[in-house]
Design an enzyme around this catalytic site. Structure first.
Site: not given
Length: 356
Positions: A210, A234, A306, A309, A332, A341
Site C-alpha cells: 500500500r 492495516k 493503488h 498494487r 489480506h 483478480y
C-alpha cells in the site's frame, strides 16, 4: 503532505477535541494507525461535532465540552440526519451548483465514526474495567455501497493496469524516454529525483504494498539481499513482504545516491526522502501520488499507486492461479478480496463464448 505539516495539522485538531477523542487518538497511535489515517479521522470528528452543535444536539459551548452522554444518547434518526446533511450540504450554498458529497466520502465519514464508537463502547476501560458506555448507535446506521458485479469492476480496473510487458515498459519509459519531452529546467528537477522515483514505482509494482506502507518504510526495513521488506499492515500488524527481482536494480541505484543527493544523515531513517533547502524529509503520500500520476499519464493513462498494487496482484494471480498466495502478498487475511483478480485474468469464459 510533508510529515511536519501533517503533525502540525493533527495538533491543531487535537487542541479542540474532547478528552475521550484524545484518548482514542493515543490508543490508535499505539496500534499503530498511520498519522495520515488519524489526521483524516480527526477531520471527520471535527465535522461531526460542528454539526452536533449547529443542530442543537448538544448544549456544549465548544467542541471540547461535548460530553460522552451526548454520543451515548444520539438516536438512529440523529445519525441519519447527519448523513442527509453530508449529502445535501453543498446544495444549501446559494452560490454552489455542486451536488452533495459522494457516497464514498460519506462511507468514509461513517467509518471514522464507527471506529470511535467501537472504541468507546467495546475497547476502552474505565476504572471499573468497563467501557465508557454500551449503546453503539453506529451499528444501526447502514452504508450504501456502489452496486457493481465483480466482472464489471474488473473490466473497469483492467484498463488502468500495466499488465504483461507493460510493467517493465512503464519503468523503461520513465528511465529512458520521459526526459526527452522536458524543458531544460524541468530536466534538472527530473534528474535529481529520477533514481528515487524509479525505485518507488518499481517497489510498488514488484511488491504490491500500500502507499502508506511504502511511505513509512525505513532503511532498516529493506533487505535487498533477500529482496524482502518489513511493513506495518492495516491494524498495526508487522509483515514481511517479498519483492520481485526486477526492482532490485532500481532500489540499488537509489540507495547509491540517497545520502549524497538528499543530504541524509544517520538520524534520517526514512527510506524514501525528499530534500528542501538542504533538509531531508520523509517523502509523503501526496507527493508519491502526484509523481505516479504524472509519469503514468504521460506513458498511457493516469493511475494511482493503488492501481500499481492491483497490477502486481493481477500479474501474480495470472502466474500462479493461487488466491491464497496473492492474499498473503497483499496482506489480506482472507481470499475474498482477491476474487477481483480472478475476473481480471479470466479469459476462459470469453474463449468459451467465442467457440460457441
Amino acid at each position: 503532505m510533508r510529515r511536519e505539516l501533517l503533525l502540525e495539522k493533527i495538533e491543531t485538531y487535537k487542541a479542540v477535541m474532547p478528552w475521550y477523542v484524545l484518548d482514542y487518538y493515543q490508543s490508535k497511535l499505539a496500534v499503530p494507525y498511520s498519522f495520515t489515517t488519524l489526521y483524516e479521522y480527526l477531520k471527520e470528528y471535527k465535522r461531526f461535532f460542528d454539526w452536533l452543535m449547529d443542530a442543537d444536539l448538544t448544549q456544549a459551548p465548544k467542541i471540547a465540552d461535548i460530553d460522552l452522554s451526548t454520543l451515548e444518547h444520539l438516536t438512529k434518526k440523529d445519525l441519519e440526519a447527519f448523513v442527509l446533511y453530508l449529502r445535501e450540504r453543498p446544495s444549501l450554498n446559494t452560490y454552489s451548483t455542486k451536488e452533495g458529497l459522494s457516497q464514498t466520502t460519506i462511507n468514509r465519514t461513517l467509518s471514522a465514526l464507527s471506529s470511535l464508537y467501537k472504541y468507546l463502547t467495546e475497547e476502552v476501560e474505565n476504572d471499573q474495567g468497563e467501557p465508557y458506555f454500551y449503546r453503539n448507535v453506529m451499528k444501526k446506521v447502514s452504508t450504501k455501497k456502489k452496486k457493481e458485479t465483480l466482472a464489471s469492476r474488473a473490466e473497469n480496473i483492467k484498463q488502468k493496469l500495466f499488465l504483461g510487458d507493460e510493467t517493465l515498459a512503464f519503468l523503461d519509459y520513465v528511465d529512458k524516454e520521459y526526459e526527452q519531452k522536458l524543458s531544460n529546467r524541468a530536466k534538472s528537477s527530473f534528474r535529481k529525483n529520477k533514481e528515487r522515483d524509479l525505485a518507488i514505482i518499481a517497489l510498488l509494482l514488484a511488491s504490491g504494498v500500500r502507499l502508506s506502507e511504502a511511505v513509512n518504510l525505513d532503511l532498516k526495513d529493506v533487505n535487498l539481499n533477500m529482496m524482502i521488506i518489513e511493513v506495518i499492515r492495516k491494524g498495526g500488524k508487522r509483515d514481511s513482504v517479498n519483492v520481485a527481482g526486477f526492482a532490485k536494480g532500481y532500489l540499488e541505484s537509489y540507495l547509491a545516491v540517497r545520502q549524497r543527493r538528499y543530504k541524509a544523515e544517520k538520524q534520517d531513517l526514512a527510506f524514501f526522502l525528499t530534500e528542501y533547502r538542504g533538509v531531508p524529509n520523509r517523502m509523503d503520500a501526496s507527493s508519491i501520488e502526484k509523481m505516479v500520476g504524472k509519469y503514468s499519464e504521460d506513458f498511457k493513462i493516469r493511475v494511482t499507486p493503488h492501481k500499481l498494487r492491483h497490477t502486481l496482484a493481477t500479474r501474480l494471480y495470472d502466474a500462479t492461479k493461487s488466491q491464497v498466495l496473492v492474499s498473503h502478498q497483499l496482506g489480506h487475511s482472507s481470499t475474498q478480496v482477491t476474487d477481483l483478480y480472478t475476473h481480471i485474468v479470466n479469459d476462459e469464459q470469453k474463449n468459451a463464448l467465442d467457440n460457441l
